[in-house]
Scaffold this motif. Structure first.
Motif, PDB file in Angstrom:
ATOM      1  N   ALA A 128       0.849  -1.200   0.000  1.00  0.00           N
ATOM      2  CA  ALA A 128       0.000   0.000   0.000  1.00  0.00           C
ATOM      3  C   ALA A 128       0.880   1.243   0.000  1.00  0.00           C
ATOM      4  O   ALA A 128       0.626   2.216  -0.741  1.00  0.00           O
ATOM      5  N   GLU A 129       1.954   1.209   0.843  1.00  0.00           N
ATOM      6  CA  GLU A 129       2.878   2.351   0.887  1.00  0.00           C
ATOM      7  C   GLU A 129       3.567   2.517  -0.456  1.00  0.00           C
ATOM      8  O   GLU A 129       3.766   3.643  -0.928  1.00  0.00           O
ATOM      9  N   ALA A 136       2.548   9.175  -5.344  1.00  0.00           N
ATOM     10  CA  ALA A 136       3.182  10.436  -4.957  1.00  0.00           C
ATOM     11  C   ALA A 136       4.271  10.794  -5.951  1.00  0.00           C
ATOM     12  O   ALA A 136       4.422  11.968  -6.338  1.00  0.00           O
ATOM     13  N   GLN A 137       5.049   9.781  -6.395  1.00  0.00           N
ATOM     14  CA  GLN A 137       6.106  10.003  -7.376  1.00  0.00           C
ATOM     15  C   GLN A 137       5.496  10.515  -8.684  1.00  0.00           C
ATOM     16  O   GLN A 137       6.025  11.443  -9.302  1.00  0.00           O
ATOM     17  N   ALA A 138       4.363   9.892  -9.048  1.00  0.00           N
ATOM     18  CA  ALA A 138       3.680  10.329 -10.271  1.00  0.00           C
ATOM     19  C   ALA A 138       3.199  11.767 -10.107  1.00  0.00           C
ATOM     20  O   ALA A 138       3.321  12.593 -11.021  1.00  0.00           O
ATOM     21  N   GLU A 139       2.671  12.066  -8.932  1.00  0.00           N
ATOM     22  CA  GLU A 139       2.200  13.439  -8.681  1.00  0.00           C
ATOM     23  C   GLU A 139       3.377  14.410  -8.696  1.00  0.00           C
ATOM     24  O   GLU A 139       3.277  15.525  -9.247  1.00  0.00           O
ATOM     25  N   VAL A 140       4.509  13.967  -8.072  1.00  0.00           N
ATOM     26  CA  VAL A 140       5.702  14.812  -8.079  1.00  0.00           C
ATOM     27  C   VAL A 140       6.136  15.058  -9.517  1.00  0.00           C
ATOM     28  O   VAL A 140       6.457  16.190  -9.918  1.00  0.00           O
ATOM     29  N   GLU A 144       6.403  18.478 -11.241  1.00  0.00           N
ATOM     30  CA  GLU A 144       7.662  18.948 -11.804  1.00  0.00           C
ATOM     31  C   GLU A 144       7.471  19.356 -13.262  1.00  0.00           C
ATOM     32  O   GLU A 144       8.009  20.375 -13.723  1.00  0.00           O
ATOM     33  N   GLU A 145       6.687  18.529 -13.980  1.00  0.00           N
ATOM     34  CA  GLU A 145       6.418  18.866 -15.386  1.00  0.00           C
ATOM     35  C   GLU A 145       5.637  20.183 -15.459  1.00  0.00           C
ATOM     36  O   GLU A 145       5.915  21.059 -16.298  1.00  0.00           O
TER      37      GLU A 145
END
Length: 161
Positions: A128-129, A136-140, A144-145
């Motif tokens: 789950a984490e 979160a990485q995708a959101e980051v 960033e994009e």
């Protein structure tokens, strides 16, 4: 006449004495026979006494042997009883040890099962984490994009300041 009477009296006396002598001889033979029988009887009694003494000695020896065998039997029975008691104690100890080992194994299995359950729960939490981290990485990355695009736009437009 007196001498004839005396002669007859002497003859009668001689005859009586001869008869008494014959009776005494017969009595003597009878006594000798009885004495011989008594000696034979005594010898026979002594022989029987000797046989009886031998039988008594054999009986005493047999009695001693019986006592010895009974003592041996008692010692063997004692040893057997002790061995059986020891065997039972060992069997009980082995059974107790086996039961303790089985109980310990059961406890160990329960602990392992609990640990496996805990690890599975941790794995589920980590998954789950990981999914949240991926999001979160995708959101980051999206942010960033977006930031890079906004910076590009900002550098493309002249500053109004």
């Amino acid at each position: 006449a007196a001498s004839k009477e005396e002669s007859e009296a002497l003859h009668d006396m001689i005859h009586r004495l001869e008869t008494q002598l014959q009776e005494a001889k017969a009595q003597h033979v009878s006594w000798q026979s009885l004495q011989h029988t008594l000696l034979l009887s005594k010898a026979s009694e002594e022989e029987l006494q000797a046989k009886l003494a031998t039988k008594d000695a054999h009986l005493e020896a047999a009695s001693a042997k019986v006592k010895e065998l009974e003592a041996e039997k008692a010692a063997i029975m004692q040893t057997l009883s002790s061995t059986l008691r020891s065997h039972e104690e060992q069997k009980t100890a082995v059974t107790s040890e086996k039961e303790r080992a089985e109980a310990a194994e059961e406890v160990a299995v329960r602990k392992i099962d609990a640990k496996v359950g805990e690890l599975e729960q941790n794995l589920t939490l980590l998954k789950a984490e990981s999914i949240r981290a991926d999001r979160a990485q995708a959101e980051v990355q999206v942010l960033e994009e977006e930031l890079a695009r906004l910076k590009a736009e900002a550098t493309a437009q002249p500053s109004t300041f």
